[in-house]
Design a protein around this motif. Sequence first.
Motif, mmCIF file in Angstrom:
data_model
loop_
_atom_site.group_PDB
_atom_site.id
_atom_site.type_symbol
_atom_site.label_atom_id
_atom_site.label_comp_id
_atom_site.label_asym_id
_atom_site.label_seq_id
_atom_site.Cartn_x
_atom_site.Cartn_y
_atom_site.Cartn_z
ATOM 1 N N ALA A 185 34.627 34.575 40.163
ATOM 2 C CA ALA A 185 35.981 34.579 39.600
ATOM 3 C C ALA A 185 36.000 33.593 38.437
ATOM 4 N N SER A 186 36.559 34.017 37.314
ATOM 5 C CA SER A 186 36.497 33.209 36.099
ATOM 6 C C SER A 186 37.861 33.035 35.463
ATOM 7 N N MET A 187 37.933 32.065 34.553
ATOM 8 C CA MET A 187 39.196 31.750 33.892
ATOM 9 C C MET A 187 39.662 32.859 32.964
ATOM 10 N N ASP A 188 38.760 33.789 32.590
ATOM 11 C CA ASP A 188 39.179 34.917 31.749
ATOM 12 C C ASP A 188 39.794 36.040 32.575
ATOM 13 N N GLY A 189 39.895 35.856 33.890
ATOM 14 C CA GLY A 189 40.545 36.834 34.750
ATOM 15 C C GLY A 189 39.635 37.890 35.325
ATOM 16 N N TYR A 190 38.376 37.954 34.872
ATOM 17 C CA TYR A 190 37.456 38.995 35.338
ATOM 18 C C TYR A 190 36.748 38.577 36.623
ATOM 19 N N ILE A 191 36.550 39.558 37.512
ATOM 20 C CA ILE A 191 35.722 39.397 38.698
ATOM 21 C C ILE A 191 34.411 40.121 38.411
#
Length: 348
Positions: free
Chosen positions: A232-238
């Motif tokens: 899980a990342s700060m750009d919203g992508y899993i």
Amino acid sequence: YHTPNEPEDNPDEDEDEPPGPRIRETPEDIKLEAIANTVALHPSRDVLGGNKELWSASPQTGLKLYSVSRDKAVHMLDPERGQLVTRIRGAHDAPINSLLLVDENILATGDDQGTLKVWDMRRGTAFMDLKQHEDYISDISELDFCLLSGDGTMGVFNIKRRRFELLSEFQSGDLTSVTIMKRGRKVVCGSSEGTVYIFNWNGFGATSDRFAIKAESIECIAPITDDIMCTASMDGYIRAINVLPNRVLGCIGQHIGEPSKSCAKSWDTRFLASSAHDQLIKFWDISGLPNQTVDEYRKRKKKGGRMKSLTKKAHGENDFFSGLVEETEKKEEEEEEEDEDDSDSGSD
């Protein structure tokens, strides 16, 4: 997955009757009143009814639920009755940022000032109280404790000997998430710069490998198999990532325009749950992810192309376009293979 309290389609019904409710492949999103920093699922069964989250539970038995927060307290709850069992007030001198349940009674906690405490919850007291980091403890792994810190280092603590073992070399960014993979042989860390760092077990001083993914800070790592993990990342992508060989397999899903904070797989590896700043808990079908294979041969990807979709909802909520997306991605892959063949033949 069938939505509770809704009948399934009956093939014998009159054709003029309106169609029955659509059978869902994943549970519905859960809307929260605040941002969920961490999501966890029951270790041995489905504990989800309709659109209401009943409880998350401990990784071992599901009989107890532990939580920590900025109020510096440790809480133990009964998930079946929904009641608070124990509260340890002032457990730390600083807000508590991370938690690991070692077994049914032993709990490890890390705070914003770099202090680690290990608790015997039967007595409500800490039998380890150590500080080796100069910044917050972002995550704690299992086995011997591997602690990640905002100071860019990983510390290793031996719980049996109750002592600090060693500190890794400094990395260029904050280390934000950690997991154990490759049958316990590798320690994999995410960072605030979007780089994945890999350490050998018993070789923690320096990294054995590292690779960058096109992501902002990697906030959470959820191991799916010994080789595949989701981030899980700060750009919203899993993202789904294979470790050694290091590849981004594709996109599981996204919280559009919102930083994603946490992800966790279900007990049977059917679903991945994720949370983000949009105050939603989303569910993704990852039942096919363990069957993903990685070719050692690295294909060249076209610049600007988006990640491969690994679920029907990977790049949006509308399943109607999923077939079109899959066909488009298949065509792009075929074109890439043709480009590779042309370049190979031209070099002879």
